[in-house]
Design a protein around this motif. Structure first.
Motif, PDB file in Angstrom:
ATOM      1  N   ARG A  44       0.845  -1.187   0.000  1.00 39.02           N
ATOM      2  CA  ARG A  44       0.000   0.000   0.000  1.00 39.02           C
ATOM      3  C   ARG A  44       0.878   1.235   0.000  1.00 39.02           C
ATOM      4  N   ILE A  45       0.485   2.249  -0.775  1.00 40.13           N
ATOM      5  CA  ILE A  45       1.171   3.542  -0.820  1.00 40.13           C
ATOM      6  C   ILE A  45       0.133   4.610  -0.482  1.00 40.13           C
ATOM      7  N   HIS A  50      -0.168  17.527   0.854  1.00 33.76           N
ATOM      8  CA  HIS A  50       0.004  18.716   1.683  1.00 33.76           C
ATOM      9  C   HIS A  50       1.276  18.631   2.536  1.00 33.76           C
ATOM     10  N   SER A  51       1.475  17.504   3.212  1.00 37.27           N
ATOM     11  CA  SER A  51       2.656  17.365   4.077  1.00 37.27           C
ATOM     12  C   SER A  51       3.865  16.818   3.318  1.00 37.27           C
ATOM     13  N   ARG A  52       3.660  16.444   2.051  1.00 32.66           N
ATOM     14  CA  ARG A  52       4.730  15.917   1.185  1.00 32.66           C
ATOM     15  C   ARG A  52       5.367  14.665   1.787  1.00 32.66           C
ATOM     16  N   THR A  53       4.522  13.811   2.368  1.00 33.85           N
ATOM     17  CA  THR A  53       5.012  12.563   2.928  1.00 33.85           C
ATOM     18  C   THR A  53       4.354  11.386   2.224  1.00 33.85           C
ATOM     19  N   VAL A  54       5.066  10.283   2.229  1.00 34.96           N
ATOM     20  CA  VAL A  54       4.578   9.045   1.630  1.00 34.96           C
ATOM     21  C   VAL A  54       4.768   7.945   2.665  1.00 34.96           C
ATOM     22  N   ASN A  55       3.708   7.220   2.937  1.00 34.72           N
ATOM     23  CA  ASN A  55       3.776   6.081   3.848  1.00 34.72           C
ATOM     24  C   ASN A  55       3.452   4.818   3.062  1.00 34.72           C
ATOM     25  N   ARG A  73       8.679   4.959   5.296  1.00 33.33           N
ATOM     26  CA  ARG A  73       8.278   6.355   5.099  1.00 33.33           C
ATOM     27  C   ARG A  73       9.192   6.963   4.043  1.00 33.33           C
ATOM     28  N   ALA A  74       8.613   7.775   3.190  1.00 35.31           N
ATOM     29  CA  ALA A  74       9.379   8.410   2.124  1.00 35.31           C
ATOM     30  C   ALA A  74       9.015   9.887   2.059  1.00 35.31           C
ATOM     31  N   GLU A  75       9.824  10.619   1.346  1.00 36.37           N
ATOM     32  CA  GLU A  75       9.606  12.052   1.152  1.00 36.37           C
ATOM     33  C   GLU A  75       9.188  12.294  -0.288  1.00 36.37           C
ATOM     34  N   LEU A  76       8.103  13.033  -0.460  1.00 43.17           N
ATOM     35  CA  LEU A  76       7.644  13.403  -1.796  1.00 43.17           C
ATOM     36  C   LEU A  76       8.569  14.488  -2.318  1.00 43.17           C
ATOM     37  N   PHE A  91       9.291  10.129  -5.355  1.00 41.98           N
ATOM     38  CA  PHE A  91       9.592  10.113  -3.923  1.00 41.98           C
ATOM     39  C   PHE A  91      10.723   9.145  -3.638  1.00 41.98           C
ATOM     40  N   ASN A  92      11.364   9.325  -2.490  1.00 43.52           N
ATOM     41  CA  ASN A  92      12.454   8.447  -2.104  1.00 43.52           C
ATOM     42  C   ASN A  92      12.310   8.024  -0.657  1.00 43.52           C
ATOM     43  N   ALA A  93      12.841   6.873  -0.360  1.00 44.44           N
ATOM     44  CA  ALA A  93      12.860   6.363   1.010  1.00 44.44           C
ATOM     45  C   ALA A  93      14.319   6.205   1.395  1.00 44.44           C
ATOM     46  N   SER A  94      14.761   7.021   2.318  1.00 44.49           N
ATOM     47  CA  SER A  94      16.141   6.934   2.778  1.00 44.49           C
ATOM     48  C   SER A  94      16.301   5.677   3.611  1.00 44.49           C
ATOM     49  N   PRO A  95      17.475   5.114   3.584  1.00 42.61           N
ATOM     50  CA  PRO A  95      17.667   3.868   4.318  1.00 42.61           C
ATOM     51  C   PRO A  95      17.613   4.075   5.823  1.00 42.61           C
ATOM     52  N   ALA A  96      17.232   3.027   6.506  1.00 41.68           N
ATOM     53  CA  ALA A  96      17.265   3.050   7.966  1.00 41.68           C
ATOM     54  C   ALA A  96      18.726   2.976   8.397  1.00 41.68           C
TER      55      ALA A  96
END
Length: 146
Positions: A44-45, A50-55, A73-76, A91-96
């Motif tokens: 699921r994406i 508005h908050s420019r976030t992607v879960n 979690r990713a950043e739009l 969007f990208n998801a930075s590594p943990a």
């Protein structure tokens, strides 16, 4: 009907605020895959413009009998509009901590919603492309309720 300058400014402010709240969300799930193809690792994406976030709900690990689910979690990074009026989300998801791979994603509509993902690892500050996933078809629903 005459409008006073103060009232006109107030109405313009309300219209501007309403436009800012019009940013909505889009939620996507993979379309049912064929019986021979394994289920995609992203289940699921949910993009909040508005908050420019992607879960994302993802499969962290998979065995023959079970799957361990997790969240990412990713950043739009970018949201452009195509000529047809449909958005393109990047969007990208930075590594943990301790992970070596950054995931880059592009969600766009070409007849149907498609997701392309690339995996990049860094050795020092030098990026190296680890792999590109073939595009996956998603079923997306928009909500403009913000």
């Amino acid at each position: 009907m005459t409008l006073k300058p103060g009232r006109l400014a107030f109405q313009a402010l309300l219209l501007t605020a309403a436009g800012a709240c019009a940013a909505g969300t889009i939620t996507c799930v993979p379309t049912p895959s064929s019986a021979s193809a394994p289920a995609h690792w992203i289940r699921r994406i949910a993009i909040d413009e508005h908050s420019r976030t992607v879960n994302m709900d993802i499969v962290r690990s998979r065995t023959k009998d079970t799957e361990t689910m997790g969240k990412m979690r990713a950043e739009l990074l970018n949201m452009d509009e195509t000529q047809s009026g449909e958005p393109v989300y990047v969007f990208n998801a930075s590594p943990a901590v301790g992970a070596e791979v950054t995931h880059l994603f592009k969600l766009f509509k070409a007849g149907e919603w498609r997701l392309i993902a690339a995996n990049v690892s860094f050795a020092g500050k030098v990026p190296a492309l680890r792999g590109v996933e073939s595009n996956v078809v998603f079923d997306c629903k928009r909500s403009d309720l913000g």
